[in-house]
Design a protein around this motif. Sequence first.
Motif: not given
Length: 75
Positions: A16-17, A19-21, A23-24, A38, A41
């Motif tokens: 999850i972390v 994926t958030l990296f 995404l952000f 990226n 992530g």
Amino acid sequence: MENVRRKNKMIEAIGIVATLFVLFSFLFKNPKHIRIVNIIGAFLLVVYGFLINALSVWLLNGALIVIHIYFLRKK
């Protein structure tokens, strides 16, 4: 049994972390910043892929890391 659940939750948290990296990273305007965030992530997704034994996950993200580093060093 509780240790297995705790381990699974930790592995899922890494995913999850990561994926958030990823995404952000796309919220940045500067391509250099996009690539750096990226890479973080993608690295976490490589770890996640190894932990869940998913070749496609860690192989793709490992390749993305190499590509991002190539373009960061090219400039």
